[in-house]
Design a protein around this motif. Structure first.
Motif, PDB file in Angstrom:
ATOM      1  N   TRP A 297      -0.843   3.987  40.598  1.00 40.68           N
ATOM      2  CA  TRP A 297      -1.377   4.777  41.715  1.00 40.68           C
ATOM      3  C   TRP A 297      -0.186   5.248  42.552  1.00 40.68           C
ATOM      4  O   TRP A 297       0.625   4.436  42.992  1.00 40.68           O
ATOM      5  CB  TRP A 297      -2.328   3.908  42.547  1.00 40.68           C
ATOM      6  CG  TRP A 297      -2.655   4.460  43.918  1.00 40.68           C
ATOM      7  CD1 TRP A 297      -2.721   5.765  44.295  1.00 40.68           C
ATOM      8  CD2 TRP A 297      -2.982   3.693  45.087  1.00 40.68           C
ATOM      9  NE1 TRP A 297      -3.061   5.872  45.626  1.00 40.68           N
ATOM     10  CE2 TRP A 297      -3.234   4.612  46.137  1.00 40.68           C
ATOM     11  CE3 TRP A 297      -3.079   2.331  45.352  1.00 40.68           C
ATOM     12  CZ2 TRP A 297      -3.575   4.198  47.428  1.00 40.68           C
ATOM     13  CZ3 TRP A 297      -3.417   1.919  46.637  1.00 40.68           C
ATOM     14  CH2 TRP A 297      -3.670   2.847  47.660  1.00 40.68           C
ATOM     15  N   THR A 298      -0.096   6.546  42.775  1.00 42.93           N
ATOM     16  CA  THR A 298       0.964   7.105  43.610  1.00 42.93           C
ATOM     17  C   THR A 298       0.337   7.647  44.894  1.00 42.93           C
ATOM     18  O   THR A 298      -0.338   8.671  44.876  1.00 42.93           O
ATOM     19  CB  THR A 298       1.729   8.231  42.891  1.00 42.93           C
ATOM     20  OG1 THR A 298       2.263   7.722  41.661  1.00 42.93           O
ATOM     21  CG2 THR A 298       2.862   8.747  43.768  1.00 42.93           C
ATOM     22  N   CYS A 299       0.559   6.932  45.968  1.00 41.16           N
ATOM     23  CA  CYS A 299       0.020   7.353  47.260  1.00 41.16           C
ATOM     24  C   CYS A 299       0.989   8.374  47.871  1.00 41.16           C
ATOM     25  O   CYS A 299       2.180   8.092  48.011  1.00 41.16           O
ATOM     26  CB  CYS A 299      -0.131   6.144  48.196  1.00 41.16           C
ATOM     27  SG  CYS A 299      -1.049   6.520  49.719  1.00 41.16           S
ATOM     28  N   PRO A 300       0.508   9.567  48.230  1.00 41.82           N
ATOM     29  CA  PRO A 300       1.408  10.618  48.705  1.00 41.82           C
ATOM     30  C   PRO A 300       2.028  10.311  50.063  1.00 41.82           C
ATOM     31  O   PRO A 300       1.505   9.508  50.840  1.00 41.82           O
ATOM     32  CB  PRO A 300       0.498  11.855  48.790  1.00 41.82           C
ATOM     33  CG  PRO A 300      -0.881  11.298  48.934  1.00 41.82           C
ATOM     34  CD  PRO A 300      -0.897  10.011  48.175  1.00 41.82           C
ATOM     35  N   ALA A 301       3.154  10.971  50.338  1.00 41.88           N
ATOM     36  CA  ALA A 301       3.942  10.699  51.548  1.00 41.88           C
ATOM     37  C   ALA A 301       3.142  10.893  52.825  1.00 41.88           C
ATOM     38  O   ALA A 301       3.285  10.119  53.779  1.00 41.88           O
ATOM     39  CB  ALA A 301       5.180  11.602  51.564  1.00 41.88           C
ATOM     40  N   GLU A 302       2.271  11.909  52.854  1.00 43.13           N
ATOM     41  CA  GLU A 302       1.567  12.204  54.105  1.00 43.13           C
ATOM     42  C   GLU A 302       0.578  11.120  54.514  1.00 43.13           C
ATOM     43  O   GLU A 302       0.141  11.072  55.661  1.00 43.13           O
ATOM     44  CB  GLU A 302       0.836  13.549  54.007  1.00 43.13           C
ATOM     45  CG  GLU A 302      -0.160  13.665  52.877  1.00 43.13           C
ATOM     46  CD  GLU A 302       0.448  14.286  51.619  1.00 43.13           C
ATOM     47  OE1 GLU A 302      -0.333  14.830  50.805  1.00 43.13           O
ATOM     48  OE2 GLU A 302       1.684  14.212  51.445  1.00 43.13           O
ATOM     49  N   ARG A 303       0.227  10.233  53.600  1.00 37.27           N
ATOM     50  CA  ARG A 303      -0.693   9.150  53.949  1.00 37.27           C
ATOM     51  C   ARG A 303       0.029   7.806  54.117  1.00 37.27           C
ATOM     52  O   ARG A 303      -0.622   6.794  54.397  1.00 37.27           O
ATOM     53  CB  ARG A 303      -1.802   9.047  52.899  1.00 37.27           C
ATOM     54  CG  ARG A 303      -3.137   8.671  53.513  1.00 37.27           C
ATOM     55  CD  ARG A 303      -4.354   8.948  52.654  1.00 37.27           C
ATOM     56  NE  ARG A 303      -4.408   8.170  51.446  1.00 37.27           N
ATOM     57  CZ  ARG A 303      -4.257   8.672  50.229  1.00 37.27           C
ATOM     58  NH1 ARG A 303      -4.025   9.962  50.086  1.00 37.27           N
ATOM     59  NH2 ARG A 303      -4.331   7.900  49.161  1.00 37.27           N
ATOM     60  N   MET A 304       1.347   7.821  53.934  1.00 35.07           N
ATOM     61  CA  MET A 304       2.119   6.594  54.055  1.00 35.07           C
ATOM     62  C   MET A 304       2.743   6.478  55.437  1.00 35.07           C
ATOM     63  O   MET A 304       3.213   7.465  56.006  1.00 35.07           O
ATOM     64  CB  MET A 304       3.223   6.556  52.994  1.00 35.07           C
ATOM     65  CG  MET A 304       2.714   6.461  51.569  1.00 35.07           C
ATOM     66  SD  MET A 304       1.734   4.964  51.265  1.00 35.07           S
ATOM     67  CE  MET A 304       2.923   3.679  51.671  1.00 35.07           C
ATOM     68  N   LYS A 305       2.779   5.286  55.969  1.00 35.55           N
ATOM     69  CA  LYS A 305       3.383   5.041  57.276  1.00 35.55           C
ATOM     70  C   LYS A 305       4.872   5.371  57.265  1.00 35.55           C
ATOM     71  O   LYS A 305       5.431   5.833  58.271  1.00 35.55           O
ATOM     72  CB  LYS A 305       3.172   3.572  57.670  1.00 35.55           C
ATOM     73  CG  LYS A 305       3.618   3.229  59.071  1.00 35.55           C
ATOM     74  CD  LYS A 305       3.265   1.792  59.412  1.00 35.55           C
ATOM     75  CE  LYS A 305       3.686   1.438  60.829  1.00 35.55           C
ATOM     76  NZ  LYS A 305       3.338   0.037  61.179  1.00 35.55           N
ATOM     77  N   THR A 306       5.537   5.144  56.140  1.00 32.21           N
ATOM     78  CA  THR A 306       6.969   5.397  56.033  1.00 32.21           C
ATOM     79  C   THR A 306       7.290   6.866  55.829  1.00 32.21           C
ATOM     80  O   THR A 306       8.453   7.271  55.938  1.00 32.21           O
ATOM     81  CB  THR A 306       7.560   4.607  54.858  1.00 32.21           C
ATOM     82  OG1 THR A 306       6.872   4.995  53.646  1.00 32.21           O
ATOM     83  CG2 THR A 306       7.426   3.118  55.065  1.00 32.21           C
ATOM     84  N   GLY A 307       6.279   7.668  55.508  1.00 35.14           N
ATOM     85  CA  GLY A 307       6.515   9.084  55.274  1.00 35.14           C
ATOM     86  C   GLY A 307       7.081   9.396  53.905  1.00 35.14           C
ATOM     87  O   GLY A 307       7.504  10.520  53.642  1.00 35.14           O
ATOM     88  N   THR A 308       7.093   8.416  52.994  1.00 38.96           N
ATOM     89  CA  THR A 308       7.569   8.644  51.628  1.00 38.96           C
ATOM     90  C   THR A 308       6.499   8.153  50.652  1.00 38.96           C
ATOM     91  O   THR A 308       5.793   7.177  50.919  1.00 38.96           O
ATOM     92  CB  THR A 308       8.882   7.882  51.351  1.00 38.96           C
ATOM     93  OG1 THR A 308       8.690   6.480  51.615  1.00 38.96           O
ATOM     94  CG2 THR A 308      10.001   8.400  52.240  1.00 38.96           C
TER      95      THR A 308
END
Length: 395
Positions: A263-274
């Protein structure tokens, strides 16, 4: 007839950082950032400072990119005339100085592309809208000083301390931008208030998300496994992956690679921005595969078609199960405790499994691997432990 002075148009454009006099109290101020603005220093007739000396005051005339040298000289002359008559130019000269709310709106618009998502940008302006605009929003930005800032901060400084700290930082940003644009001069009043220790000291209590003991999670997972509700499936998946609530609820099918079990969670949904890669264990895949048949945009569909579950759905499920005193986010801490106490996982592997930033900037520059395969081994062991009671094994 044009008023003369020492400076020329070329000097205005090329002079380095510092305060450069044109004569008759007019100065070009060049900041280290390169921003250029005009100020005039006048002595108001009949006014005295605290020491009894004549009151000498600096007034901003505007940015050098907006105000030409001749316009600055004309404004400076008008200020000096008023000062000689005993009138304060701050109140007696009509100037095109924007209000605090106008500058704040411009800052918000300029910085919108830099925020991680639209919600964060809206929160930035909403704080000012709720706590600053009612008091100072309509004031010319050059009229705002320590009393006006205190008027905004004091009512919420002890009651809503975190909000007040964010408010102070955002007011400071607006006033800094106003100064860079030539609409203010002098030090930022927020900084002066901070350095003077004017506001009451507030001892902030450190709060953590309440977490379940790792020894108890197999029983909870087994109970969830008996339920058919979508919230139960989402919560099981959350427990297995150690992901954040918004990462799980926003999960779409194109993020899942069943062949690579990834599963690759995209940057825009990650707290770290990556972007973050999450290895999917057999237990996690067993939750996902039956949901494919629903043909929904979101993996964990809510009550409305092609809409995700609400962000309270998993917490409310725990309440219905009489699981009190823990949060969904706390399951990340549960995993982290297990990884340290049982799996003896290296810190870097455990932290990267939670999508935490590890090490200094220099260390991260050299350690570019996300340790996917090592994390996969750890998550397989974790999933086996979490699902042990559901399979009838001893936890």
């Amino acid at each position: 007839m044009a008023i003369s002075g020492r400076l020329t148009k070329k000097l205005v454009e090329t002079l380095g950082a510092g305060r450069h006099g044109d004569g008759n109290g007019l100065y070009l101020v060049v900041d280290s950032s390169g921003a250029r603005r005009w100020i005039v220093r006048v002595i108001v007739k009949g006014r005295r400072n605290k020491r009894g000396a004549p009151l000498r005051t600096d007034f901003g005339l505007g940015g050098a990119n907006l105000i030409t040298i001749n316009e600055a000289r004309e404004k400076a002359l008008a200020y000096r005339r008023l000062a000689r008559q005993g009138q304060d130019p701050r109140f007696d000269v009509t100037r095109d100085v924007p209000t605090f709310e106008e500058i704040a709106g411009q800052v918000h618009a300029d910085r919108m592309p830099t925020w991680k998502n639209r919600k964060h940008g809206q929160q930035w302006i909403n704080t000012l809208r709720d706590y600053a605009f009612p008091k100072i929003g309509g004031m010319p930005v050059d009229r705002i000083d320590q009393p006006e800032v205190m008027m905004c901060l004091l009512p919420i400084w002890t009651k809503k301390h975190e909000t007040a700290k964010r408010l102070a930082q955002r007011i400071k940003t607006v006033l800094d931008v106003a100064r860079a644009k030539g609409f203010r001069s002098g030090e930022n009043p927020v900084e002066l208030i901070k350095s003077a220790g004017t506001l009451p000291k507030v001892k902030a209590a450190v709060t953590h998300h309440k977490a379940m003991k790792w020894q108890d999670i197999p029983a909870l997972y087994a109970a969830l496994n008996q339920r058919q509700a979508m919230a139960a499936k989402a919560l099981m998946f959350t427990c297995l992956t150690g992901a954040r609530t918004n990462e799980v609820l926003g999960l779409c099918w194109e993020e899942i690679d069943f062949d690579r079990q990834l599963w690759t969670c995209p940057a825009e949904r990650m707290k770290t921005g990556t972007a973050h890669r999450v290895p999917l264990t057999p237990e996690a895949l067993a939750i996902l595969k039956p949901l494919v048949a629903l043909k929904s945009t979101y993996v964990f569909e809510g009550q409305k078609r092609h809409k995700p579950l609400s962000n309270m759905s998993m917490l409310m499920l725990l309440r219905r199960m009489n699981v009190e005193g823990i949060t969904v986010h706390g399951f990340r801490s549960t995993f982290r405790d297990w990884a340290a106490e049982v799996a003896n996982a290296p810190r870097e592997v455990a932290e990267k499994s939670l999508a935490h930033t590890v090490g200094s900037d220099v260390e991260r520059a050299y350690a570019r691997s996300d340790l996917l395969e090592k994390r996969r081994d750890l998550m397989v062991a974790w999933s086996g432990f979490v699902s042990s009671a559901a399979r009838g094994e001893q936890g």
